[in-house]
Design an enzyme around this catalytic site. Structure first.
Site, PDB file in Angstrom:
ATOM      1  N   TYR A 286       0.981  -1.266   0.169  1.00 26.10           N
ATOM      2  CA  TYR A 286       0.702  -0.100  -0.245  1.00 26.10           C
ATOM      3  C   TYR A 286       0.821   1.321  -0.150  1.00 26.10           C
ATOM      4  CZ  TYR A 286      -3.752  -3.361   1.935  1.00 26.10           C
ATOM      5  OH  TYR A 286      -4.389  -4.577   1.380  1.00 26.10           O
TER       6      TYR A 286
ATOM      7  N   GLN B 257      -8.544 -13.261   5.471  1.00 29.58           N
ATOM      8  CA  GLN B 257      -8.543 -12.273   4.784  1.00 29.58           C
ATOM      9  C   GLN B 257      -9.565 -12.311   3.190  1.00 29.58           C
ATOM     10  OE1 GLN B 257      -7.460  -7.554   3.867  1.00 29.58           O
ATOM     11  NE2 GLN B 257      -6.448  -8.051   5.873  1.00 29.58           N
TER      12      GLN B 257
ATOM     13  N   ILE C 113     -15.181   8.077   8.046  1.00 35.37           N
ATOM     14  CA  ILE C 113     -14.501   6.936   8.790  1.00 35.37           C
ATOM     15  C   ILE C 113     -15.372   7.319  10.022  1.00 35.37           C
ATOM     16  CG2 ILE C 113     -12.082   7.511  10.933  1.00 35.37           C
ATOM     17  CD1 ILE C 113     -11.458   9.093   8.626  1.00 35.37           C
TER      18      ILE C 113
END
Ligand code: A2P
Length: 296
Positions: free
Chosen positions: A28, A163, A250
């Protein structure tokens, strides 16, 4: 990849809002900002290191066992932390090791590498023994690949989590049941249906957050469709890792612990399942360990 500084800000806002689980990865390209945000919040006295649960990921070019520990050490150096809480194999598909993260030949074809998931797993086990990772797990593994690890002779630690994509349009009933039976936590990525970036998302599946049922249930509780989608997974025992760089969203995505869905609503949302992935990774479908051809 994120604009410089935006990840630092987002993580600090998230920690202030109450988030403690942070899902990151070397690929990332913002792990330095995540580490900085955590360290600033510790210095402020807002949190202690042990309050944070950081998940890092082993990229496809680093599967050979001798590369695993040095790769994790590199991540720890970038984060400036002593350990990660969870280290996972990001994908079950090895690529040619080297500086290129997406190695391609002169014809633009991806260069894969011999994949030995059991050998890679043993190297993760050694990282746990060395204290560099508190727990170890996997990502994007199908049932066969999970079983391959769990049936490995001499297995020391089984994966604590897998995941995978998981949301009301892709509810993963079979993999979830399998993982429940084996005490493997499912961590659901793209829990809001992704950013619908056409370069990597299958946009033929409709936008999740426009779903009429999620919006109608949201109205009842004075919540958004996003909050209903997140609450749905949390309530069925799936960990969610919503992504947002917007301060208001968020905070919104954390406001899901002050209400609960009825059993009937949970069943109705489960029935939205379309069994269609947003994240298909079709560019790697010819990899011998491409995970998404199996039923689950
Ligand atoms: P943004 O960063 O502008 O908030 P996923 O977690 O499924 O990958 O979804 C991420 C996408 O959903 C991002 O594009 C993000 O954009 C957007 N998003 C995040 N939270 C919300 C929300 N509460 N409502 C609507 N969109 C959201």
């Amino acid at each position: 990849q994120t604009p410089k500084g935006s990840c630092l800000e987002a993580v600090k806002i998230a920690i202030d809002a109450g988030y403690r689980h942070i899902d990151g990865a070397f690929v990332y390209f913002n792990e330095h900002e995540v580490g900085q945000a955590i360290r600033e919040k510790i210095a402020e006295g807002k949190i202690k290191r042990e309050d944070i649960f950081y998940c890092g990921k082993l990229w496809n070019t680093c599967h050979p066992p001798e590369l695993v520990r040095p790769t994790l050490e590199k991540t720890l150096k970038i984060l400036q932390l002593d350990y990660v809480d969870l280290y996972i194999i990001e994908l079950p598909m090895a690529f040619k090791p080297g500086d290129a993260l997406y190695p391609k030949d002169e014809n633009g074809k991806f260069i894969y590498h011999e994949t030995d998931l059991c050998a890679t797993w043993e190297a993760l086990e050694a990282c746990k023994d060395a204290g560099l990772a508190k727990s170890i797990g996997v990502s994007n593994f199908n049932r066969r690949q999970l079983e391959m690890i769990m049936n490995k002779p001499g297995l020391k630690y089984k994966p604590v989590s897998n995941q995978v994509e998981c949301h009301p349009y892709f509810t993963q009933p079979k993999l979830l049941e399998f993982c429940r039976q084996h005490d493997i936590v499912i961590v659901g990525y793209s829990p809001l249906g992704t950013s619908r970036d056409e370069s990597w998302v299958n946009v033929s599946s409709p936008p999740l957050l426009k779903d009429p049922l999620l919006n109608a249930i949201g109205k009842k509780y004075n919540k958004t469709a996003a909050q209903i989608a997140l609450r749905f997974n949390v309530q069925r025992g799936v960990v969610v890792i919503p992504k947002s760089f917007n301060p208001q969203r968020i905070r919104e995505n954390f406001q899901i612990f002050d209400f609960s869905l009825t059993e009937k609503e949970m069943k109705e949302i489960e029935a939205l399942n379309k069994n269609v992935r947003y994240v298909e990774l079709l560019m790697w479908r010819d990899h011998p360990e491409y995970p998404f051809n199996d039923e689950y």
